[in-house]
Scaffold this motif. Structure first.
Motif, PDB file in Angstrom:
ATOM      1  N   GLN A 168       2.297  18.909  35.338  1.00 32.18           N
ATOM      2  CA  GLN A 168       1.934  19.792  34.269  1.00 32.18           C
ATOM      3  C   GLN A 168       0.828  20.542  34.592  1.00 32.18           C
ATOM      4  N   ARG A 169       0.880  21.791  33.980  1.00 27.05           N
ATOM      5  CA  ARG A 169      -0.272  22.740  33.985  1.00 27.05           C
ATOM      6  C   ARG A 169      -0.770  23.068  32.642  1.00 27.05           C
ATOM      7  N   ILE A 170      -2.231  22.918  32.479  1.00 26.01           N
ATOM      8  CA  ILE A 170      -2.646  23.204  31.226  1.00 26.01           C
ATOM      9  C   ILE A 170      -2.970  24.678  31.355  1.00 26.01           C
ATOM     10  N   VAL A 171      -2.460  25.427  30.489  1.00 26.26           N
ATOM     11  CA  VAL A 171      -2.751  26.965  30.554  1.00 26.26           C
ATOM     12  C   VAL A 171      -3.849  27.419  29.573  1.00 26.26           C
ATOM     13  N   HIS A 172      -4.143  26.652  28.659  1.00 24.85           N
ATOM     14  CA  HIS A 172      -5.026  27.022  27.653  1.00 24.85           C
ATOM     15  C   HIS A 172      -5.745  26.032  26.934  1.00 24.85           C
ATOM     16  N   ALA A 173      -6.871  25.990  26.546  1.00 26.00           N
ATOM     17  CA  ALA A 173      -7.563  24.954  25.580  1.00 26.00           C
ATOM     18  C   ALA A 173      -8.481  25.666  24.723  1.00 26.00           C
ATOM     19  N   ALA A 174      -8.412  25.631  23.352  1.00 27.43           N
ATOM     20  CA  ALA A 174      -9.672  26.350  22.547  1.00 27.43           C
ATOM     21  C   ALA A 174      -9.478  25.747  21.186  1.00 27.43           C
ATOM     22  N   GLU A 175     -10.479  26.303  20.474  1.00 26.81           N
ATOM     23  CA  GLU A 175     -10.406  26.139  19.007  1.00 26.81           C
ATOM     24  C   GLU A 175      -9.782  27.516  18.604  1.00 26.81           C
ATOM     25  N   ILE A 176      -9.037  27.243  17.809  1.00 27.53           N
ATOM     26  CA  ILE A 176      -7.758  28.468  17.043  1.00 27.53           C
ATOM     27  C   ILE A 176      -7.796  28.108  15.658  1.00 27.53           C
ATOM     28  N   VAL A 177      -7.492  29.188  14.570  1.00 29.61           N
ATOM     29  CA  VAL A 177      -6.997  28.800  13.175  1.00 29.61           C
ATOM     30  C   VAL A 177      -5.577  28.126  13.431  1.00 29.61           C
ATOM     31  N   ALA A 178      -5.456  26.929  12.725  1.00 35.71           N
ATOM     32  CA  ALA A 178      -4.079  26.508  12.756  1.00 35.71           C
ATOM     33  C   ALA A 178      -3.084  27.334  12.313  1.00 35.71           C
TER      34      ALA A 178
ATOM     35  N   LEU B  16       1.413  20.133   8.576  1.00 37.84           N
ATOM     36  CA  LEU B  16       1.649  18.949   9.015  1.00 37.84           C
ATOM     37  C   LEU B  16       0.207  18.226   8.986  1.00 37.84           C
ATOM     38  N   LEU B  17      -0.833  18.757   9.523  1.00 42.22           N
ATOM     39  CA  LEU B  17      -2.038  18.320   9.436  1.00 42.22           C
ATOM     40  C   LEU B  17      -2.644  17.987   8.213  1.00 42.22           C
ATOM     41  N   GLY B  18      -2.133  18.544   7.242  1.00 40.14           N
ATOM     42  CA  GLY B  18      -2.771  18.468   5.955  1.00 40.14           C
ATOM     43  C   GLY B  18      -4.107  19.440   5.839  1.00 40.14           C
ATOM     44  N   ILE B  19      -4.216  20.474   6.430  1.00 39.49           N
ATOM     45  CA  ILE B  19      -5.378  21.369   6.200  1.00 39.49           C
ATOM     46  C   ILE B  19      -5.005  22.857   5.628  1.00 39.49           C
ATOM     47  N   ALA B  20      -5.970  23.469   5.413  1.00 39.75           N
ATOM     48  CA  ALA B  20      -5.716  24.981   5.156  1.00 39.75           C
ATOM     49  C   ALA B  20      -6.719  25.699   5.596  1.00 39.75           C
ATOM     50  N   ASP B  21      -6.526  26.873   6.388  1.00 41.12           N
ATOM     51  CA  ASP B  21      -7.519  27.774   7.041  1.00 41.12           C
ATOM     52  C   ASP B  21      -8.522  27.230   7.692  1.00 41.12           C
ATOM     53  N   GLU B  22      -8.104  26.080   8.363  1.00 41.01           N
ATOM     54  CA  GLU B  22      -9.154  25.235   9.233  1.00 41.01           C
ATOM     55  C   GLU B  22      -8.743  25.621  10.737  1.00 41.01           C
ATOM     56  N   ASN B  23      -9.729  25.395  11.493  1.00 44.18           N
ATOM     57  CA  ASN B  23      -9.663  25.369  13.093  1.00 44.18           C
ATOM     58  C   ASN B  23      -9.337  24.339  13.449  1.00 44.18           C
ATOM     59  N   VAL B  24      -8.247  24.251  14.484  1.00 44.41           N
ATOM     60  CA  VAL B  24      -8.015  22.945  15.299  1.00 44.41           C
ATOM     61  C   VAL B  24      -8.208  23.171  16.749  1.00 44.41           C
ATOM     62  N   VAL B  25      -8.075  22.376  17.593  1.00 46.75           N
ATOM     63  CA  VAL B  25      -8.192  22.188  18.948  1.00 46.75           C
ATOM     64  C   VAL B  25      -6.854  22.286  19.403  1.00 46.75           C
TER      65      VAL B  25
ATOM     66  N   THR C 149      -0.333  21.050  21.911  1.00 47.02           N
ATOM     67  CA  THR C 149      -0.807  20.024  21.083  1.00 47.02           C
ATOM     68  C   THR C 149      -1.918  20.222  20.107  1.00 47.02           C
ATOM     69  N   TYR C 150      -1.775  20.075  19.083  1.00 43.20           N
ATOM     70  CA  TYR C 150      -2.926  20.318  18.251  1.00 43.20           C
ATOM     71  C   TYR C 150      -3.743  19.281  17.452  1.00 43.20           C
ATOM     72  N   TYR C 151      -5.272  19.152  17.575  1.00 40.52           N
ATOM     73  CA  TYR C 151      -5.707  18.156  17.103  1.00 40.52           C
ATOM     74  C   TYR C 151      -6.778  18.651  15.854  1.00 40.52           C
ATOM     75  N   PRO C 152      -6.758  17.618  14.845  1.00 40.27           N
ATOM     76  CA  PRO C 152      -8.144  18.141  13.868  1.00 40.27           C
ATOM     77  C   PRO C 152      -9.513  18.471  14.600  1.00 40.27           C
ATOM     78  N   LEU C 153     -10.276  19.210  14.100  1.00 38.39           N
ATOM     79  CA  LEU C 153     -11.412  19.492  14.814  1.00 38.39           C
ATOM     80  C   LEU C 153     -12.424  18.427  14.917  1.00 38.39           C
ATOM     81  N   HIS C 154     -12.457  17.675  13.750  1.00 35.01           N
ATOM     82  CA  HIS C 154     -13.351  16.464  13.360  1.00 35.01           C
ATOM     83  C   HIS C 154     -12.896  15.421  14.758  1.00 35.01           C
ATOM     84  N   ILE C 155     -11.673  15.274  15.421  1.00 30.29           N
ATOM     85  CA  ILE C 155     -11.231  14.311  16.386  1.00 30.29           C
ATOM     86  C   ILE C 155     -11.614  14.969  17.654  1.00 30.29           C
ATOM     87  N   ALA C 156     -11.418  16.313  17.779  1.00 30.44           N
ATOM     88  CA  ALA C 156     -11.225  16.798  19.066  1.00 30.44           C
ATOM     89  C   ALA C 156     -12.578  17.536  19.686  1.00 30.44           C
TER      90      ALA C 156
END
Length: 179
Positions: free
Chosen positions: A38-48, A55-64, A82-89
């Motif tokens: 596998q090749r990881i092409v990008h990792a960042a905080e973005i608006v979900a 799916l994550l039960g959030i609104a207008d929040e960033n995710v990793v 793959t998306y993670y809630p900010l408080h986790i990642a």
């Protein structure tokens, strides 16, 4: 991969690996006499994106987000976001572009986040231009999109995945234990 079909099950990707074990993708492909990478092409905080926020039960929040291209014998076979809630990642290896020894599920477990329930949805759709280029598919070839939500024992979302796979190369297998 040629015209050979890849049969995939979800279970190895839902449970933490033992210390020293390779990631689930590498282990699954090796068990079938193939080479998975596998090749990881990008990792960042973005608006979900809207679907992921729902799916994550959030609104207008960033995710990793971690974006990967999966390969079998150097042929691209899957695009995975793959998306993670900010408080986790935030502040963990999940937020970086380096490979995680043992995989993200093992890292999550080490952080105290263990999946207890998974919801998966699969649809067929036509890929966008970038997906066609990355997966080396033709203009008229559909992809399977698998969207997975992993929840902990308290039904709190800990991870959401969105994968695109060339339909002609994939068969998804679901095994369900009853009782």
């Amino acid at each position: 991969m040629g015209t050979s079909e890849w049969v995939s099950t979800s279970m190895p990707y839902l449970t933490p690996r033992e210390k020293g074990q390779s990631d689930a993708w590498g282990a699954e492909t090796a068990a079938r006499g193939r080479r998975g990478s596998q090749r990881i092409v990008h990792a960042a905080e973005i608006v979900a994106p809207p679907e992921i926020a729902e799916l994550l039960g959030i609104a207008d929040e960033n995710v990793v987000v971690r974006r990967r291209v999966m390969y079998v014998d150097d042929v691209p076979c899957e695009l995975t976001d793959t998306y993670y809630p900010l408080h986790i990642a935030r502040g963990t290896r999940l937020a970086g572009a380096a490979k995680i020894p043992g995989g993200a599920i093992s890292l999550l477990a080490g952080l105290g986040y263990v999946g207890a329930r998974v919801q998966e949805d699969v649809v067929a759709r036509m890929p966008g231009r970038e997906e066609r280029e990355a997966l080396r598919t033709g203009d008229d070839e559909p992809v399977l999109q698998l969207t997975r939500l992993t929840l902990d024992a308290h039904d709190r979302p800990i991870q959401a995945d969105r994968m695109a796979m060339p339909g002609r190369l994939q068969r998804l297998r679901y095994e369900i234990k009853i009782g």
